[in-house]
Design a protein around this motif. Structure first.
Motif, mmCIF file in Angstrom:
data_model
loop_
_atom_site.group_PDB
_atom_site.id
_atom_site.type_symbol
_atom_site.label_atom_id
_atom_site.label_comp_id
_atom_site.label_asym_id
_atom_site.label_seq_id
_atom_site.Cartn_x
_atom_site.Cartn_y
_atom_site.Cartn_z
ATOM 1 N N LYS A 149 -3.635 -6.204 -10.459
ATOM 2 C CA LYS A 149 -3.214 -5.301 -11.535
ATOM 3 C C LYS A 149 -1.878 -5.685 -12.158
ATOM 4 O O LYS A 149 -1.699 -5.572 -13.375
ATOM 5 C CB LYS A 149 -3.137 -3.866 -11.015
ATOM 6 C CG LYS A 149 -2.797 -2.850 -12.106
ATOM 7 C CD LYS A 149 -2.986 -1.423 -11.651
ATOM 8 C CE LYS A 149 -2.696 -0.452 -12.792
ATOM 9 N NZ LYS A 149 -2.917 0.955 -12.416
ATOM 10 N N MET B 102 -11.279 -1.995 -10.078
ATOM 11 C CA MET B 102 -10.825 -2.541 -8.803
ATOM 12 C C MET B 102 -11.862 -2.296 -7.713
ATOM 13 O O MET B 102 -12.131 -3.181 -6.888
ATOM 14 C CB MET B 102 -9.484 -1.927 -8.411
ATOM 15 C CG MET B 102 -8.736 -2.712 -7.351
ATOM 16 S SD MET B 102 -8.064 -4.276 -7.974
ATOM 17 C CE MET B 102 -6.706 -3.670 -8.984
ATOM 18 N N LYS B 103 -12.451 -1.122 -7.702
ATOM 19 C CA LYS B 103 -13.508 -0.841 -6.728
ATOM 20 C C LYS B 103 -14.663 -1.827 -6.896
ATOM 21 O O LYS B 103 -15.190 -2.366 -5.913
ATOM 22 C CB LYS B 103 -14.034 0.585 -6.912
ATOM 23 C CG LYS B 103 -13.126 1.688 -6.426
ATOM 24 C CD LYS B 103 -13.814 3.033 -6.625
ATOM 25 C CE LYS B 103 -12.985 4.185 -6.124
ATOM 26 N NZ LYS B 103 -13.688 5.488 -6.286
ATOM 27 N N THR C 209 -6.250 -2.827 -15.438
ATOM 28 C CA THR C 209 -7.332 -2.658 -14.477
ATOM 29 C C THR C 209 -7.434 -1.207 -14.045
ATOM 30 O O THR C 209 -6.478 -0.643 -13.514
ATOM 31 C CB THR C 209 -7.086 -3.539 -13.232
ATOM 32 O OG1 THR C 209 -6.823 -4.880 -13.646
ATOM 33 C CG2 THR C 209 -8.284 -3.520 -12.309
ATOM 34 N N LEU D 26 -10.006 2.534 -2.210
ATOM 35 C CA LEU D 26 -10.584 1.190 -2.243
ATOM 36 C C LEU D 26 -11.237 0.782 -0.929
ATOM 37 O O LEU D 26 -12.191 0.003 -0.924
ATOM 38 C CB LEU D 26 -9.506 0.156 -2.581
ATOM 39 C CG LEU D 26 -8.837 0.255 -3.950
ATOM 40 C CD1 LEU D 26 -7.751 -0.806 -4.066
ATOM 41 C CD2 LEU D 26 -9.863 0.086 -5.058
ATOM 42 N N VAL E 87 -4.813 3.160 -2.073
ATOM 43 C CA VAL E 87 -5.700 2.226 -1.375
ATOM 44 C C VAL E 87 -6.823 2.930 -0.628
ATOM 45 O O VAL E 87 -7.860 2.321 -0.347
ATOM 46 C CB VAL E 87 -4.905 1.320 -0.403
ATOM 47 C CG1 VAL E 87 -3.948 0.418 -1.171
ATOM 48 C CG2 VAL E 87 -4.169 2.142 0.645
ATOM 49 N N ILE F 25 -2.315 2.327 -7.327
ATOM 50 C CA ILE F 25 -3.689 2.559 -6.888
ATOM 51 C C ILE F 25 -3.651 3.038 -5.442
ATOM 52 O O ILE F 25 -3.074 2.375 -4.572
ATOM 53 C CB ILE F 25 -4.539 1.277 -7.001
ATOM 54 C CG1 ILE F 25 -4.759 0.926 -8.474
ATOM 55 C CG2 ILE F 25 -5.886 1.454 -6.300
ATOM 56 C CD1 ILE F 25 -5.575 -0.329 -8.696
ATOM 57 N N ASP G 165 0.808 -1.221 0.000
ATOM 58 C CA ASP G 165 0.000 0.000 0.000
ATOM 59 C C ASP G 165 0.843 1.273 0.000
ATOM 60 O O ASP G 165 0.301 2.376 0.025
ATOM 61 C CB ASP G 165 -0.954 0.015 1.201
ATOM 62 C CG ASP G 165 -0.231 -0.240 2.534
ATOM 63 O OD1 ASP G 165 1.015 -0.148 2.568
ATOM 64 O OD2 ASP G 165 -0.921 -0.531 3.534
ATOM 65 N N TYR H 29 -13.673 -5.326 -5.694
ATOM 66 C CA TYR H 29 -13.622 -5.354 -4.233
ATOM 67 C C TYR H 29 -15.033 -5.362 -3.639
ATOM 68 O O TYR H 29 -15.306 -6.075 -2.670
ATOM 69 C CB TYR H 29 -12.835 -4.147 -3.713
ATOM 70 C CG TYR H 29 -11.356 -4.395 -3.548
ATOM 71 C CD1 TYR H 29 -10.637 -5.106 -4.503
ATOM 72 C CD2 TYR H 29 -10.661 -3.913 -2.441
ATOM 73 C CE1 TYR H 29 -9.289 -5.334 -4.359
ATOM 74 C CE2 TYR H 29 -9.307 -4.143 -2.283
ATOM 75 C CZ TYR H 29 -8.622 -4.854 -3.246
ATOM 76 O OH TYR H 29 -7.283 -5.087 -3.089
ATOM 77 N N GLN I 38 -4.952 -5.820 -4.427
ATOM 78 C CA GLN I 38 -5.029 -4.856 -5.525
ATOM 79 C C GLN I 38 -3.771 -4.870 -6.388
ATOM 80 O O GLN I 38 -3.840 -4.754 -7.615
ATOM 81 C CB GLN I 38 -5.307 -3.448 -4.984
ATOM 82 C CG GLN I 38 -4.370 -2.950 -3.886
ATOM 83 C CD GLN I 38 -3.085 -2.327 -4.383
ATOM 84 O OE1 GLN I 38 -3.017 -1.850 -5.517
ATOM 85 N NE2 GLN I 38 -2.059 -2.324 -3.553
#
Length: 288
Positions: A255, A273-274, A268, A181, A178, A176, A83, A277, A251
């Motif tokens: 990806k 991704m959202k 992605t 997310l 986090v 990304i 992350d 998830y 994540q």
């Protein structure tokens, strides 16, 4: 009247001068950064000597053997986390051992936003205060001999400029965030703190996430995410449970791929991704 006209001409001239000057002095991104591959950078962040990375020094078997033997002392993700939050995120409880260093207290996710590509490149390639490739890591002890082992590796000895630029492109363009997310709560302090997750998927669409899963993931993981047993080498770990308990890590692997397996990187988007998830929060569709 003439005075007003001359004033107008003067102001117009100043405006054009300033506009031209501003355009000519605007910083431009380095060509090497523009041409860099951020997806490759994500792979390098995980393990730069992996087969998928096409490592520039792969022919140096002695070096590769050392990287594999002391892998956690060289992997970016080991010190900064999946992350990029270091001790400020999921790795708040990942204490050091004789075979892995302390987690960095640097919030890389925040720093990346304030630095230019060139500044990040220079920081990665910096040699001062970096651990030399020849340092004997077998002597590392987190209690008595950690200072040098905890240093960032001297990547100028390990990576080509092209690979460093790929890392920079990953950090600036492909990471990304986090916080987009999920939410998380930290309790305690490193290295014995704890993290708990909530609101996984945030404003994602579960139906779209299930469609994404069906199109991209189901062929290997099965319709309920249980076809591959013991994900993450953890007994009983299903895909749904993995996303729910390790959203910080999932994540990146979705990806950029799970290195050493048939699972390659996927193009992605953040919304994809959202959605994925959000779909994974349904324990009936994706059970433990």
């Amino acid at each position: 009247m003439l005075k007003k006209y001359l004033s107008f001409v003067f102001l117009l001239g100043m405006f054009l001068f300033i506009s031209c000057k501003d355009k000519s002095t605007e910083p431009t991104e380095p060509t090497d950064y523009t041409n860099a591959d951020g997806i490759l950078g994500g792979i390098l962040y995980d393990s730069f000597w992996a087969t998928e990375a096409n490592y520039s020094k792969a022919s140096d078997q002695n070096l590769v053997n050392k990287l594999k033997t002391y892998s956690d002392f060289f992997r970016c993700k080991q010190c900064h986390g999946w992350d990029l939050l270091g001790t400020n995120g999921a790795y708040i409880n990942r204490g050091p051992k004789t075979n892995r260093p302390n987690i960095s207290s640097v919030n890389l996710s925040t720093i990346v936003k304030t630095k230019t590509p060139q500044e990040l490149f220079d920081a990665i390639k910096k040699t001062t205060g970096r651990r030399d490739i020849n340092y004997d890591l077998s002597t590392y002890n987190p209690s008595t001999n950690a200072s040098i082992g905890d240093q960032m590796p001297n990547f100028s000895q390990l990576l080509s400029d092209k690979e460093i630029w790929a890392l920079v492109k990953f950090l600036k363009n492909e990471v990304i965030n986090v916080s987009d997310l999920y939410d998380f709560q930290l309790t305690g302090t490193y290295p014995t703190g704890k993290i708990s997750y909530s609101n996984i998927g945030k404003d994602g669409n579960a139906a779209n996430g299930k469609t994404y899963f069906t199109q991209k993931c189901q062929v290997c993981h099965g319709p309920d995410g249980k076809m591959i047993p013991n994900l993450d080498k953890t007994p009983g770990m299903t895909l749904g449970k993995f996303i729910r308990t390790k959203p910080n890590e999932a994540q990146h692997k979705v990806k950029f791929g799970l290195l050493g397996t048939p699972m390659t990187s996927f193009k992605t988007s953040l919304q994809d991704m959202k959605n994925l998830y959000k779909a994974a929060t349904d324990t009936l569709t994706f059970p433990n």
